[in-house]
Design a protein around this motif. Structure first.
Motif, short mmCIF file in Angstrom:
data_model
loop_
_atom_site.label_atom_id
_atom_site.label_comp_id
_atom_site.label_asym_id
_atom_site.label_seq_id
_atom_site.Cartn_x
_atom_site.Cartn_y
_atom_site.Cartn_z
N GLY A 106 0.74 -1.51 -0.29
CA GLY A 106 -0.18 0.20 -0.09
C GLY A 106 0.36 0.95 0.32
N PHE A 107 2.15 1.58 0.78
CA PHE A 107 2.45 2.44 0.88
C PHE A 107 3.79 1.58 1.47
CE2 PHE A 107 4.52 6.20 3.44
CZ PHE A 107 5.06 6.92 2.38
N GLY A 108 4.13 0.99 2.46
CA GLY A 108 5.29 0.70 3.20
C GLY A 108 6.28 2.23 3.94
N LEU A 109 5.06 1.78 5.39
CA LEU A 109 5.34 3.14 6.62
C LEU A 109 6.74 2.52 6.58
CD1 LEU A 109 2.19 3.72 8.74
CD2 LEU A 109 3.65 5.11 6.95
N VAL A 110 7.72 1.63 7.17
CA VAL A 110 8.50 0.65 6.75
C VAL A 110 10.11 1.12 6.24
CG1 VAL A 110 8.28 -1.68 8.11
CG2 VAL A 110 7.98 -0.89 5.90
N VAL A 111 9.43 1.69 5.18
CA VAL A 111 10.45 2.88 3.86
C VAL A 111 10.72 3.82 4.78
CG1 VAL A 111 11.21 3.37 1.40
CG2 VAL A 111 9.96 1.14 2.00
N ALA A 112 9.43 4.57 4.78
CA ALA A 112 9.83 5.81 5.09
C ALA A 112 10.51 5.72 6.62
CB ALA A 112 8.51 6.26 5.20
N GLU A 113 10.16 4.94 7.43
CA GLU A 113 10.70 4.96 8.27
C GLU A 113 12.40 4.81 8.67
OE1 GLU A 113 6.66 2.93 10.98
OE2 GLU A 113 8.62 1.91 10.58
N ALA A 114 12.68 4.03 8.14
CA ALA A 114 14.11 3.72 7.50
C ALA A 114 15.12 5.18 6.84
CB ALA A 114 14.73 2.96 7.14
N LEU A 115 14.16 5.24 6.06
CA LEU A 115 14.40 6.33 5.38
C LEU A 115 15.35 8.07 6.57
CD1 LEU A 115 13.28 6.55 2.12
CD2 LEU A 115 15.16 5.58 2.32
N TRP A 116 13.90 8.05 7.10
CA TRP A 116 14.20 9.08 8.40
C TRP A 116 14.90 8.73 8.94
CZ3 TRP A 116 12.61 13.55 9.24
CH2 TRP A 116 12.67 13.79 10.40
N LYS A 117 15.67 7.04 9.50
CA LYS A 117 16.90 7.84 10.12
C LYS A 117 18.48 7.36 9.81
CE LYS A 117 13.63 5.31 13.05
NZ LYS A 117 12.45 4.43 12.70
N GLU A 118 18.24 7.79 8.44
CA GLU A 118 19.05 7.50 7.04
C GLU A 118 19.77 6.46 6.98
OE1 GLU A 118 22.51 10.94 7.50
OE2 GLU A 118 20.89 11.85 8.59
N THR A 119 19.25 5.41 6.85
CA THR A 119 19.67 4.27 6.70
C THR A 119 18.96 3.46 5.58
OG1 THR A 119 19.71 3.76 8.82
CG2 THR A 119 19.11 1.12 7.55
N PRO A 120 19.88 3.48 4.45
CA PRO A 120 19.85 3.50 3.12
C PRO A 120 18.87 1.95 3.09
CG PRO A 120 21.93 1.80 3.53
CD PRO A 120 21.46 2.85 5.45
N VAL A 121 18.14 2.26 1.67
CA VAL A 121 16.68 0.93 1.57
C VAL A 121 17.09 0.08 -0.06
CG1 VAL A 121 14.00 -0.60 1.64
CG2 VAL A 121 14.95 2.20 3.01
N VAL A 122 16.84 -1.01 0.64
CA VAL A 122 16.41 -2.09 -0.62
C VAL A 122 15.10 -2.38 -0.95
CG1 VAL A 122 17.25 -4.04 -2.07
CG2 VAL A 122 19.06 -2.45 -0.82
N ALA A 123 14.17 -1.98 -1.93
CA ALA A 123 12.54 -2.37 -1.96
C ALA A 123 12.06 -2.47 -2.49
CB ALA A 123 11.74 -1.30 -0.98
N GLY A 124 10.64 -3.74 -2.42
CA GLY A 124 10.87 -3.99 -3.46
C GLY A 124 10.01 -2.73 -4.48
N ASN A 125 10.32 -3.43 -6.01
CA ASN A 125 9.17 -2.17 -6.88
C ASN A 125 7.70 -1.98 -6.56
OD1 ASN A 125 9.10 0.40 -8.42
ND2 ASN A 125 10.09 -1.26 -10.53
N ALA A 126 7.07 -1.93 -5.42
CA ALA A 126 5.59 -2.24 -5.84
C ALA A 126 4.69 -0.96 -4.96
CB ALA A 126 5.47 -3.71 -5.04
N GLY A 127 3.89 -1.02 -5.61
CA GLY A 127 2.97 0.22 -5.11
C GLY A 127 3.33 1.75 -4.75
#
Ligand code: UDP
Length: 413
Positions: A324-345
């Motif tokens: 749907g969105f993936g709050l966990v992505v924003a949470e990690a980025l807010w902490k300056e941790t890079p994210v590898v994520a599915g190209n989805a939604g």
């Protein structure tokens, strides 16, 4: 009466220190215009998952600007939540042919009718989240309140049978909200359809600042070797989050970087009966590998711990195949941790610019990106900083509260 979640009022001056000034100013001014308006969110769980996370921080902020905001949670038993999890999956495109059975439809309707009788109706606006309570309005007498249906999943390509069943209930609302235009089902016919992306609370225990060395110590106490690289995925135990894909990518990455460790942190929510089987299957994987750890909210990994893992990890993974969105992505980025994520939604909405190079479509691609980032600390640092800027501008809760009040204003004025 339905359970009302106990929450306090936020402090707008604290948001001013982190969020975009223009957004806060507009939020405060909307609050003044709508002062005293009674707004109630309704959903199906007080914890576990993005909607509960959102409401826990949005309600206090709404109160801080003068709105009388509340949150009621509907009740349901195992059978009801099994049906609604089927709806959730079907809205994201899975087959759920059982919906053709009159017994299932009857259970869903009866539950919504019972919950409608228990709902405190003393509000000017109701915001009904997701499919579980979508028929509440149908079972209530005509009243002056405005009703909004908020869809949090990727409903761009819903299973026809389930959508045909839900659509008439949704269309009884005064407005519907989706995360992006692409998620609006083509045949939805409503007077108002709005879009707004979810957002995170920068001040919550999940996202507040904690020194990285404290986070490393915390995870060391849980068994990790702080000298070796760590990748983490945080998500409900749900097939769309593809935890087995994450494990497969971790195993491939481990061939290149033998010291890498994996933490999978998941949550159980009362409205998600599928989680138990998924957790059991993941446990049997975890016991085969000393560097793979499985944690959950039932074993004491709460908001602070998730915060620590997101900060202490070298890379956060979110290998969703629908999101749907993936709050966990924003949470990690807010902490300056890079994210590898599915190209989805909703994930690509957050991973723009250089970050979009780390959107992946397969296990192999995921493993390659993990290896590259683990070998390149300077790139990790650059992506982390860029990610924080994106979240700060676009995905903090003040912007979502502002968007919601704009919509409410357009409905009540
Ligand atoms: N979450 C958590 N503990 C867990 C798993 C998830 O606190 O073990 C939180 C996570 O930090 C995030 C939310 O649950 O705030 C999940 O939201 P997201 O939008 O990523 O996914 P959803 O569950 O809504 O599909």
């Amino acid at each position: 009466m339905l359970h009302k979640i106990s929450l306090g009022s936020g402090d707008i001056s604290k948001y001013r220190m982190v969020a975009v000034k223009k957004v806060i100013d507009e939020l405060v001014s909307l609050g003044e215009e709508l002062k005293g308006l009674r707004v109630c969110h309704v959903n199906s769980t007080p914890f576990g998952g993005g909607v509960a996370e959102l409401l826990a921080c949005q309600i206090p902020l709404m109160r801080a600007v003068g709105i009388q905001a509340d949150w009621q949670v509907i009740r349901g038993d195992h059978t009801f939540f099994t049906i609604t999890k089927g709806f959730h999956n079907a809205l994201q495109g899975a087959v759920f042919s059982e919906i053709e059975s009159e017994r299932m439809k009857g259970t869903y309707r009866a539950n919504n009718q019972e919950n409608a009788q228990e709902l405190d109706l003393n509000y000017d606006v109701f915001i009904v989240n997701d499919p579980q309570p979508a028929a509440l309005r149908h079972y209530l007498p005509e009243n002056k309140a405005k009703w909004i249906w908020r869809c949090h999943v990727d409903s761009s390509n819903p299973s026809e049978a389930v959508w045909n069943f839900l659509r008439p209930y949704v269309e009884e609302h005064d407005a519907a909200v989706f995360t992006t235009r692409e998620f609006v089902p083509k045949d939805l016919n409503m007077p108002k359809i709005a879009t707004m992306t979810p957002a995170i609370c920068p001040l919550s225990s999940k996202n507040m600042f904690i020194e990285r060395n404290v986070c490393r110590e915390l995870i060391a106490n849980m068994g990790f070797d702080p000298q070796r690289p760590l990748i983490t995925q945080v998500s409900r135990f749900d097939r769309w989050k593809d935890p087995f894909g994450t494990i497969a990518a971790y195993k491939l990455a481990k061939e290149e970087i033998p010291g890498v460790q994996l933490a999978l942190i998941g949550s159980f929510a009362p409205d998600d009966p599928e989680a138990w089987d998924m957790h059991a299957a993941l446990s049997s994987e975890a016991i085969k590998d000393d560097d793979f750890y499985l944690f959950s909210n039932l074993t004491g990994v709460g908001n602070m711990e998730v915060n620590a893992f997101q900060r202490a990890s070298d890379v956060v993974v979110q290998k969703s195949i629908r999101e749907g969105f993936g709050l966990v992505v924003a949470e990690a980025l807010w902490k300056e941790t890079p994210v590898v994520a599915g190209n989805a939604g909703g994930i690509p909405l957050q991973m723009t610019g250089e970050l979009s190079d780390y959107l992946v479509n397969s296990v192999e691609e995921c493993a390659d990106k993990l290896v590259y980032l683990l070998q390149n600390p300077d790139v990790r640092e650059r992506l982390g900083k860029a990610g924080k800027r994106i979240v700060q501008r676009n995905f903090l809760i003040s912007r979502l509260a502002r968007d919601e009040l704009r919509l409410i204003k357009s409905l009540v004025s």
